[in-house]
Write a protein that holds these residues in place. Sequence first.
Motif, mmCIF file in Angstrom:
data_model
loop_
_atom_site.group_PDB
_atom_site.id
_atom_site.type_symbol
_atom_site.label_atom_id
_atom_site.label_comp_id
_atom_site.label_asym_id
_atom_site.label_seq_id
_atom_site.Cartn_x
_atom_site.Cartn_y
_atom_site.Cartn_z
ATOM 1 N N ALA A 157 -8.557 -18.146 4.018
ATOM 2 C CA ALA A 157 -7.640 -17.330 3.224
ATOM 3 C C ALA A 157 -6.191 -17.698 3.544
ATOM 4 O O ALA A 157 -5.345 -17.805 2.645
ATOM 5 C CB ALA A 157 -7.885 -15.848 3.491
ATOM 6 N N GLY A 158 -5.898 -17.917 4.841
ATOM 7 C CA GLY A 158 -4.544 -18.287 5.237
ATOM 8 C C GLY A 158 -4.133 -19.636 4.677
ATOM 9 O O GLY A 158 -2.964 -19.843 4.320
ATOM 10 N N ARG A 159 -5.074 -20.554 4.592
ATOM 11 C CA ARG A 159 -4.787 -21.885 4.048
ATOM 12 C C ARG A 159 -4.450 -21.791 2.568
ATOM 13 O O ARG A 159 -3.518 -22.436 2.078
ATOM 14 C CB ARG A 159 -5.996 -22.781 4.291
ATOM 15 C CG ARG A 159 -5.868 -24.218 3.796
ATOM 16 C CD ARG A 159 -7.194 -24.940 4.046
ATOM 17 N NE ARG A 159 -7.236 -26.263 3.468
ATOM 18 C CZ ARG A 159 -6.931 -27.385 4.121
ATOM 19 N NH1 ARG A 159 -6.530 -27.318 5.363
ATOM 20 N NH2 ARG A 159 -7.024 -28.557 3.532
ATOM 21 N N VAL A 160 -5.202 -20.965 1.836
ATOM 22 C CA VAL A 160 -4.956 -20.806 0.399
ATOM 23 C C VAL A 160 -3.585 -20.185 0.166
ATOM 24 O O VAL A 160 -2.799 -20.665 -0.658
ATOM 25 C CB VAL A 160 -6.057 -19.953 -0.254
ATOM 26 C CG1 VAL A 160 -5.726 -19.670 -1.711
ATOM 27 C CG2 VAL A 160 -7.406 -20.661 -0.163
ATOM 28 N N SER A 161 -3.286 -19.099 0.896
ATOM 29 C CA SER A 161 -1.993 -18.436 0.702
ATOM 30 C C SER A 161 -0.841 -19.357 1.110
ATOM 31 O O SER A 161 0.211 -19.357 0.459
ATOM 32 C CB SER A 161 -1.939 -17.127 1.498
ATOM 33 O OG SER A 161 -2.135 -17.355 2.874
ATOM 34 N N ALA A 162 -1.033 -20.154 2.161
ATOM 35 C CA ALA A 162 0.014 -21.098 2.582
ATOM 36 C C ALA A 162 0.282 -22.120 1.484
ATOM 37 O O ALA A 162 1.440 -22.477 1.220
ATOM 38 C CB ALA A 162 -0.394 -21.801 3.876
ATOM 39 N N ASP B 264 -0.760 -32.234 -1.758
ATOM 40 C CA ASP B 264 -1.729 -31.498 -0.951
ATOM 41 C C ASP B 264 -2.117 -30.191 -1.645
ATOM 42 O O ASP B 264 -3.285 -29.805 -1.657
ATOM 43 C CB ASP B 264 -1.135 -31.207 0.429
ATOM 44 C CG ASP B 264 -2.095 -30.442 1.319
ATOM 45 O OD1 ASP B 264 -3.177 -30.969 1.612
ATOM 46 O OD2 ASP B 264 -1.767 -29.312 1.713
ATOM 47 N N GLY B 265 -1.136 -29.514 -2.234
ATOM 48 C CA GLY B 265 -1.423 -28.256 -2.921
ATOM 49 C C GLY B 265 -2.251 -28.441 -4.177
ATOM 50 O O GLY B 265 -3.061 -27.575 -4.526
ATOM 51 N N ILE B 266 -2.052 -29.576 -4.862
ATOM 52 C CA ILE B 266 -2.789 -29.818 -6.103
ATOM 53 C C ILE B 266 -4.291 -29.780 -5.853
ATOM 54 O O ILE B 266 -5.061 -29.268 -6.679
ATOM 55 C CB ILE B 266 -2.369 -31.171 -6.717
ATOM 56 C CG1 ILE B 266 -0.954 -31.063 -7.310
ATOM 57 C CG2 ILE B 266 -3.348 -31.620 -7.799
ATOM 58 C CD1 ILE B 266 -0.398 -32.381 -7.802
ATOM 59 N N SER B 267 -4.724 -30.311 -4.707
ATOM 60 C CA SER B 267 -6.163 -30.379 -4.425
ATOM 61 C C SER B 267 -6.805 -29.005 -4.430
ATOM 62 O O SER B 267 -7.977 -28.855 -4.782
ATOM 63 C CB SER B 267 -6.398 -31.062 -3.076
ATOM 64 O OG SER B 267 -5.809 -30.305 -2.024
ATOM 65 N N THR B 268 -6.042 -27.980 -4.041
ATOM 66 C CA THR B 268 -6.573 -26.612 -4.050
ATOM 67 C C THR B 268 -6.276 -25.903 -5.365
ATOM 68 O O THR B 268 -7.161 -25.298 -5.982
ATOM 69 C CB THR B 268 -5.967 -25.800 -2.885
ATOM 70 O OG1 THR B 268 -6.391 -26.372 -1.647
ATOM 71 C CG2 THR B 268 -6.408 -24.344 -2.945
ATOM 72 N N LEU B 269 -5.029 -25.994 -5.815
ATOM 73 C CA LEU B 269 -4.603 -25.215 -6.976
ATOM 74 C C LEU B 269 -5.211 -25.703 -8.284
ATOM 75 O O LEU B 269 -5.358 -24.931 -9.226
ATOM 76 C CB LEU B 269 -3.079 -25.237 -7.075
ATOM 77 C CG LEU B 269 -2.341 -24.583 -5.900
ATOM 78 C CD1 LEU B 269 -0.851 -24.863 -5.974
ATOM 79 C CD2 LEU B 269 -2.606 -23.092 -5.874
#
Length: 610
Positions: A137-142, A333-338
């Motif tokens: 959860a912390g990784r997603v919010s970061a 890096d964010g694109i991979s999650t978002l």
Amino acid sequence: MFSWFERRINPYPDGPPPQPPAGFFPFLWAASAGVRGLIVAMTLLTATIGVFEALLFSMLGSVVDWLSQTPASQLWAQQKGHLLLLAGILLASPLLVTVQSLCKFQGLQGNFPMRLRWNFHRHLLGQSMRFYQDEFAGRVSAKVMQTALAVRDTMMIVGDIMVFITIYFVTMVAVVGGFDLALMTPFLGWLAGYVLALKIFIPRLSRAASAQADARSLMTGRITDAYTNIATVKLFSQGEREAGFARAAMQDFMRTVYRQMRLASSFEIVNHTLSMLLIACTAGAALWRWSEGEVSIGAVAAATAMALRLNGISHWIMWEMSNLFEHIGTVQDGISTLSTPVRVTDRADASALQVTRGEIRFEQVSFSYGGDKNVIDQLDLTIRPGEKIGLVGRSGAGKSTLVNLLLRFDDVGAGRILIDGQDIARVSQDSLRSQVGMVTQDTSLLHRSVRDNLCYGRPEASDAEMIAAARRAEAHEFILGLGDPAGRRGYEAHVGERGVKLSGGQRQRIAIARVMLKNAPILLLDEATSALDSEVEAAIQGSLYQLMEGKTVVAIAHRLSTIAAMDRLIVLDQGRIVEQGDHASLLAQGGLYARLWAHQSGGFLAEGAE
């Protein structure tokens, strides 16, 4: 004036958030929706400011020539027009900077990343349960916070700083070439060396920044994970172990920092060497051309001043380019999650579920979590309106999966699920879940007031209705005794993250009251009373039976005695229904249910019972 520019961008746009693209440039383009006009305005103003500033050096050269060629008493009379033009440029520049700053700071600096956070957050709220099971959860919010800022800074640097630098340099070279073409040579040579240095260092800085962003989010995720599970950490006395776990992530992060700083130091050394060569060559060439009578003293002064100015700017460029590629790495890096596609989505023509009777039908339903073996295998089941059934089976038989499919946390692999004849894949997820009340074994509360938690499924409920539900769940008395460090009492007291300030039984009673207040026509119970002691369980059992009246109920329990009185028990094994009937008839059959009942130990189902 400030507020007018602040209102040019709506940081909280209405409508569903778009699915972020997976490619870097498409991602940036999609992220700029709604702010492109202001970015273009800022960029054009920046370009104009760059031209103005470069032209000032030309004016400087002219002033030096006027001073060397004109008697002091005749300066105003002979150069009046030029002096007025110079004054006009100096007066116009602050006006341009004012408008550009308003676009940049009032319009974009705060609104742009907040708009992105708003869209990213809403998009992630629509992600499936499986997405969150695979992520910290912390990784997603970061990543939500970091990526929003990195997108803004990337576009700011390109649209503001890099445009300024490009226009400024082109104008500067044109001005120097106007003095003498030979004076352009040092500037063009510096540009060739600088571009070569950028070509060597920037890709390496980009890779280092991307690795650093990933290491940073992992470090943040591990630290947040320890805080989120602080009770478990303390229960098992693993504070040092968690510190070591975080330290390993910190060390990985520091390795990326050292690599990036080594590259930055090397770039700084090369950049400074190039700048010193530019100043020396420009001053030497200007003095040589002046000694031959080809350029004026003003040209020598202007060209040398430009070289000195470019020396200062080049250091700024270096750090901005370093920041740019650090931001690019963060965005990548964010694109991979978002940009992860949402697994469970509503159809474009999805309607709202209408529950009039409460009949549930599973028709040839199959489902797997990606492996070869189905967790649910061609299951057929009809639950009549108002019927109360219990799901029974060993761990892994598919009980919880069946409930998750009914809630559409996952889509079925084959077959369909219908509620009152409506395929749940064709209705909106919100309307489906609004018709279902669920109490789970692992109750998680929001770090808000007791009132907010109780009314979460029915925000419009009155205080009287809320208190009545709390009384029915045997929760009213202990709620009145609650308090928090801020001095809030009773229903206004905050419960802590995930409800950690309350006991397991207290959390469970609030969860039961919350579902009672929601009063949905379909009720799901997953070990609903497992966290309660026997006395409290007996006290609210009657309330649960009242809650179940007139509703279609699906209950899961390892403690078979809690569901033995259901209208019908469905026995699952390896995703299939192997037995069904009431408690007495199933015991009489002597099959799996009878064996599970016989293996009860202290009232609980033995997980390994055969």
